[in-house]
Motif scaffolding. Structure first.
Motif, PDB file in Angstrom:
ATOM      1  N   ALA A   1      15.143   1.506  -5.348  1.00 17.73           N
ATOM      2  CA  ALA A   1      14.122   0.483  -5.096  1.00 17.73           C
ATOM      3  C   ALA A   1      14.187  -0.599  -6.155  1.00 17.73           C
ATOM      4  O   ALA A   1      14.691  -0.409  -7.260  1.00 17.73           O
ATOM      5  CB  ALA A   1      12.730   1.117  -5.077  1.00 17.73           C
ATOM      6  N   VAL A   2      13.658  -1.776  -5.775  1.00 13.62           N
ATOM      7  CA  VAL A   2      13.445  -2.876  -6.714  1.00 13.62           C
ATOM      8  C   VAL A   2      11.959  -3.199  -6.686  1.00 13.62           C
ATOM      9  O   VAL A   2      11.288  -3.030  -5.671  1.00 13.62           O
ATOM     10  CB  VAL A   2      14.280  -4.118  -6.332  1.00 13.62           C
ATOM     11  CG1 VAL A   2      15.753  -3.839  -6.506  1.00 13.62           C
ATOM     12  CG2 VAL A   2      13.978  -4.562  -4.902  1.00 13.62           C
ATOM     13  N   ALA A   3      11.445  -3.641  -7.819  1.00 12.60           N
ATOM     14  CA  ALA A   3      10.019  -3.957  -7.908  1.00 12.60           C
ATOM     15  C   ALA A   3       9.828  -5.233  -8.690  1.00 12.60           C
ATOM     16  O   ALA A   3      10.574  -5.529  -9.632  1.00 12.60           O
ATOM     17  CB  ALA A   3       9.257  -2.804  -8.559  1.00 12.60           C
ATOM     18  N   ILE A   4       8.817  -6.008  -8.292  1.00 12.04           N
ATOM     19  CA  ILE A   4       8.457  -7.244  -8.978  1.00 12.04           C
ATOM     20  C   ILE A   4       6.954  -7.206  -9.204  1.00 12.04           C
ATOM     21  O   ILE A   4       6.179  -6.997  -8.250  1.00 12.04           O
ATOM     22  CB  ILE A   4       8.831  -8.491  -8.152  1.00 12.04           C
ATOM     23  CG1 ILE A   4      10.334  -8.492  -7.838  1.00 12.04           C
ATOM     24  CG2 ILE A   4       8.427  -9.766  -8.883  1.00 12.04           C
ATOM     25  CD1 ILE A   4      10.741  -9.550  -6.844  1.00 12.04           C
TER      26      ILE A   4
ATOM     27  N   HIS B   1       9.848  -5.152   5.550  1.00 10.48           N
ATOM     28  CA  HIS B   1      10.963  -4.659   4.743  1.00 10.48           C
ATOM     29  C   HIS B   1      10.906  -3.145   4.536  1.00 10.48           C
ATOM     30  O   HIS B   1      11.845  -2.569   3.980  1.00 10.48           O
ATOM     31  CB  HIS B   1      10.960  -5.331   3.354  1.00 10.48           C
ATOM     32  CG  HIS B   1      11.501  -6.725   3.352  1.00 10.48           C
ATOM     33  ND1 HIS B   1      10.739  -7.821   3.692  1.00 10.48           N
ATOM     34  CD2 HIS B   1      12.745  -7.205   3.066  1.00 10.48           C
ATOM     35  CE1 HIS B   1      11.461  -8.916   3.598  1.00 10.48           C
ATOM     36  NE2 HIS B   1      12.694  -8.576   3.222  1.00 10.48           N
ATOM     37  N   GLY B   2       9.788  -2.494   4.945  1.00 12.39           N
ATOM     38  CA  GLY B   2       9.598  -1.084   4.621  1.00 12.39           C
ATOM     39  C   GLY B   2       9.171  -0.884   3.188  1.00 12.39           C
ATOM     40  O   GLY B   2       9.431   0.170   2.599  1.00 12.39           O
ATOM     41  N   GLY B   3       8.513  -1.897   2.611  1.00 21.60           N
ATOM     42  CA  GLY B   3       8.128  -1.841   1.211  1.00 21.60           C
ATOM     43  C   GLY B   3       6.632  -1.731   1.019  1.00 21.60           C
ATOM     44  O   GLY B   3       5.867  -1.572   1.974  1.00 21.60           O
ATOM     45  N   TRP B   4       6.202  -1.830  -0.228  1.00 24.41           N
ATOM     46  CA  TRP B   4       4.795  -1.737  -0.623  1.00 24.41           C
ATOM     47  C   TRP B   4       4.375  -3.040  -1.298  1.00 24.41           C
ATOM     48  O   TRP B   4       5.131  -3.649  -2.036  1.00 24.41           O
ATOM     49  CB  TRP B   4       4.554  -0.604  -1.613  1.00 24.41           C
ATOM     50  CG  TRP B   4       5.051   0.734  -1.180  1.00 24.41           C
ATOM     51  CD1 TRP B   4       5.316   1.158   0.088  1.00 24.41           C
ATOM     52  CD2 TRP B   4       5.354   1.850  -2.034  1.00 24.41           C
ATOM     53  NE1 TRP B   4       5.758   2.443   0.093  1.00 24.41           N
ATOM     54  CE2 TRP B   4       5.795   2.906  -1.193  1.00 24.41           C
ATOM     55  CE3 TRP B   4       5.296   2.060  -3.406  1.00 24.41           C
ATOM     56  CZ2 TRP B   4       6.177   4.146  -1.702  1.00 24.41           C
ATOM     57  CZ3 TRP B   4       5.663   3.292  -3.904  1.00 24.41           C
ATOM     58  CH2 TRP B   4       6.095   4.327  -3.064  1.00 24.41           C
ATOM     59  N   LEU B   5       3.144  -3.434  -1.034  1.00 20.13           N
ATOM     60  CA  LEU B   5       2.521  -4.524  -1.772  1.00 20.13           C
ATOM     61  C   LEU B   5       1.162  -4.028  -2.229  1.00 20.13           C
ATOM     62  O   LEU B   5       0.286  -3.731  -1.412  1.00 20.13           O
ATOM     63  CB  LEU B   5       2.369  -5.781  -0.897  1.00 20.13           C
ATOM     64  CG  LEU B   5       1.781  -7.000  -1.598  1.00 20.13           C
ATOM     65  CD1 LEU B   5       2.589  -7.364  -2.835  1.00 20.13           C
ATOM     66  CD2 LEU B   5       1.695  -8.188  -0.653  1.00 20.13           C
TER      67      LEU B   5
ATOM     68  N   PRO C   1      12.887  -1.427  -0.809  1.00 24.10           N
ATOM     69  CA  PRO C   1      14.085  -0.571  -0.900  1.00 24.10           C
ATOM     70  C   PRO C   1      15.326  -1.399  -1.184  1.00 24.10           C
ATOM     71  O   PRO C   1      15.447  -2.546  -0.733  1.00 24.10           O
ATOM     72  CB  PRO C   1      14.142   0.095   0.484  1.00 24.10           C
ATOM     73  CG  PRO C   1      13.378  -0.815   1.386  1.00 24.10           C
ATOM     74  CD  PRO C   1      12.322  -1.457   0.558  1.00 24.10           C
ATOM     75  N   VAL C   2      16.249  -0.830  -1.940  1.00 25.78           N
ATOM     76  CA  VAL C   2      17.483  -1.539  -2.267  1.00 25.78           C
ATOM     77  C   VAL C   2      18.301  -1.805  -1.007  1.00 25.78           C
ATOM     78  O   VAL C   2      18.879  -2.892  -0.838  1.00 25.78           O
ATOM     79  CB  VAL C   2      18.302  -0.732  -3.298  1.00 25.78           C
ATOM     80  CG1 VAL C   2      19.683  -1.353  -3.495  1.00 25.78           C
ATOM     81  CG2 VAL C   2      17.556  -0.659  -4.618  1.00 25.78           C
TER      82      VAL C   2
ATOM     83  N   GLY D   1      15.842   1.726   4.040  1.00 24.85           N
ATOM     84  CA  GLY D   1      15.633   2.845   3.128  1.00 24.85           C
ATOM     85  C   GLY D   1      14.164   3.203   3.003  1.00 24.85           C
ATOM     86  O   GLY D   1      13.266   2.408   3.311  1.00 24.85           O
ATOM     87  N   ARG D   2      13.924   4.426   2.538  1.00 21.10           N
ATOM     88  CA  ARG D   2      12.547   4.907   2.383  1.00 21.10           C
ATOM     89  C   ARG D   2      12.193   4.989   0.911  1.00 21.10           C
ATOM     90  O   ARG D   2      12.968   5.503   0.107  1.00 21.10           O
ATOM     91  CB  ARG D   2      12.395   6.291   3.020  1.00 21.10           C
ATOM     92  CG  ARG D   2      10.971   6.818   2.944  1.00 21.10           C
ATOM     93  CD  ARG D   2      10.840   8.143   3.662  1.00 21.10           C
ATOM     94  NE  ARG D   2       9.476   8.640   3.583  1.00 21.10           N
ATOM     95  CZ  ARG D   2       9.059   9.781   4.109  1.00 21.10           C
ATOM     96  NH1 ARG D   2       9.930  10.538   4.766  1.00 21.10           N
ATOM     97  NH2 ARG D   2       7.809  10.163   3.986  1.00 21.10           N
ATOM     98  N   LEU D   3      11.010   4.483   0.583  1.00 22.40           N
ATOM     99  CA  LEU D   3      10.561   4.473  -0.805  1.00 22.40           C
ATOM    100  C   LEU D   3       9.854   5.779  -1.146  1.00 22.40           C
ATOM    101  O   LEU D   3       9.067   6.296  -0.349  1.00 22.40           O
ATOM    102  CB  LEU D   3       9.599   3.305  -1.036  1.00 22.40           C
ATOM    103  CG  LEU D   3      10.183   1.886  -0.875  1.00 22.40           C
ATOM    104  CD1 LEU D   3       9.088   0.858  -1.079  1.00 22.40           C
ATOM    105  CD2 LEU D   3      11.323   1.655  -1.845  1.00 22.40           C
TER     106      LEU D   3
END
Length: 521
Positions: free
Chosen positions: A411-414, A463-467, A484-485, A489-491
């Protein structure tokens, strides 16, 4: 229910059967014991009288006389079959008497039935009895005997005499065993019968509930036409009828709400599209007026500038409404490709630097040196970051805004951190609602529409991501975007913490493990 019934009934029937079998055995053996005790007492009296007649143990006929005595004691009654009478001599009162004693009927080995404990009790001067299982060597074979023993007073100068009666109780023990077997069979049959009855009753009661549960699952899955079969007029039939009425009402309400939602989305989309044409015309006129504002009076020139600024915001609002309508209709598509996130984040911060300088806010970027490549939709991620950084600048109150980029294998995070007014408790769950503002009276510096975070949340979900959001009054706020990278993909975690590092983390890290309402699933 069946298991509980089987266990409880087994305990109840087992206890009841044990008591009945014990009482029956005690009654059988008690009757035999009373009769045997009476006969034994009479035999002791008779033996005492006869032994007192025998003044000396040196008589050569003493063995024959005692044998006749035992024969008479054993055959006093016609139902005395199987009774064995024995006499033992302690300290050998006469050489003519056998040390192992005399027994009638002859040929029986009573030593196997007279235990040392019983003999000690008799030697102590009192009568005693016990149940013994032994093989006396006769035709009867091994059997169970009620053995009574008592000392016999004599006038002899030396030694002592002990009298023993051995009463066979095999028939009574067999009857008691039959009673126990019968109780066991009846108890087992009763327990099984109770189990079968309980299973039938439970099935008849639980089956409608299971049908209702399956029907409810189908309803929750969207099959709104599912209903329960109504049979009879009992309570279960009333339950099924009430359930069907509830399902019908829910179906009507859901259909009505879906129709209203569809009409609302259609209305929003149609209005947004229809406003495009007049907006384009107004935009052309406003641009023309704005280009000639130098020749106008100051008040008219200022009006031209305000008109162009509001048109920009109106056009941005229409764009956001169209994007929201696409998300609601399920038409939003992800165009993912390998992208360097460092470049995207740097481009966003550079574009917002003029606004930040005007508000005396410094923008800081913390990112790793090598490129951070992830499969993302660059346009959508840039829009998310633009909204997050713009909101942070708006609420920074002249304090620095820090944008941090982190990455791991999955995963990548900002994170976007400001040190302004912060969020009150519970507002981190409301901040992603459409048109929600913590302070409605607060003036915006970046011209937001109130839909930015809602659109950002939908972009993250796409994107299948979290905010996620964190904030505390007077301590600022921090938003974290985790993607996810690889696309699809699943986080399972985030490279960066949601709570700023300079603050104490929640107990057991609960806030990082349990995503807030704003986090995408």
């Amino acid at each position: 229910m069946v298991t509980i019934t089987l266990l409880s009934s087994s305990v109840l029937v087992g206890g009841f059967g044990y008591l009945v079998a014990k009482r029956s055995t005690d009654a059988l053996l008690g009757g035999v014991g009373q009769e045997a005790k009476q006969r034994f007492d009479n035999g002791v009296v008779d033996a005492t009288e006869q032994m007192n007649i025998m003044l000396t143990a040196e008589d050569p006929k003493i063995t024959q006389d005692i044998t006749l005595l035992l024969s008479s004691l054993a055959g006093q009654r016609s139902d005395a079959s199987g009774v064995v009478v024995a006499m033992r001599f302690k300290d050998e009162p006469a050489r003519t008497l056998p040390s192992e004693g005399l027994v009638w009927p002859q040929g029986h080995d009573v030593g196997k039935a007279i235990t040392k404990a019983l003999e000690d009790d008799v030697m102590a001067g009192g009568s005693s009895h016990q149940y013994v299982t032994a093989d006396l060597g006769g035709d009867e074979g091994q059997g169970t005997y009620l053995v009574y023993g008592s000392p016999v007073p004599t006038r002899w100068k030396h030694g002592s005499v002990q009298l023993y009666y051995l009463f066979p109780v095999d028939s009574q023990m067999a009857i008691a065993e039959d009673i126990r077997s019968t109780i066991n069979y009846i108890g087992a049959a009763l327990v099984l019968l109770l189990g079968v009855v309980t299973a039938l009753v439970t099935r008849a009661t639980v089956s409608p509930v299971r049908v209702a549960a399956r029907t409810a699952q189908r309803l929750s899955a969207g099959l709104l036409d599912q209903r329960m079969a109504v049979k009879g007029e009992d309570e279960l039939a009333l339950l099924a009828d009430a359930f069907n009425q509830m399902a019908a009402n829910l179906q009507r309400q859901i259909v009505r709400l879906e129709e209203m939602s569809r009409l609302q989305r259609r209305f929003t989309s149609d209005v947004s599209h229809e406003l495009r044409t007049p907006l384009t015309t107004v935009r052309m006129a406003a641009d023309l007026i704005h280009s000639e504002r130098d020749s106008f009076e100051p008040a008219v020139a200022r009006s031209a500038e305000l008109l162009l600024g509001e048109l920009d915001r109106f056009e941005e609002l229409l764009t956001d409404l169209l994007e929201i309508s696409r998300f609601d209709a399920g038409f939003a598509m992800l165009d993912a490709e390998p992208t360097d996130l460092v470049t995207v984040v740097r481009r966003v911060t550079e574009r917002l630097e003029p606004v930040a300088e005007r508000l005396n806010v410094s923008l800081e970027l913390v990112a790793p040196d090598p490129p951070v490549i992830a499969e993302i939709d660059g346009r959508r991620v840039e829009r998310i970051l633009r909204n997050l950084v713009g909101n942070a600048v708006d609420h920074a109150e002249g304090k620095p805004v820090v944008v941090t980029l982190g990455v791991d294998n999955r995963a990548v995070a900002i994170t976007v951190r400001d040190h302004g007014v912060g969020l009150k408790a519970g507002e981190e769950k409301l901040v992603f609602n459409r048109f929600w503002r913590a302070d409605p009276s607060r003036a915006r510096q970046t011209g937001g529409t109130g839909l930015g975070l809602s659109i950002s949340l939908e972009d993250a979900r796409l994107h299948g991501g979290w905010l996620e959001a964190w904030g505390a009054p007077g301590r600022g706020a921090q938003f974290r975007l985790t993607l996810p990278v690889r696309a699809g993909g699943r986080l399972v975690g985030s490279p960066l913490p949601l709570v700023p590092a300079e603050l104490p983390a929640p107990r057991d890290g609960a806030q990082d493990r349990a995503r807030p309402q704003g986090a995408a699933a």
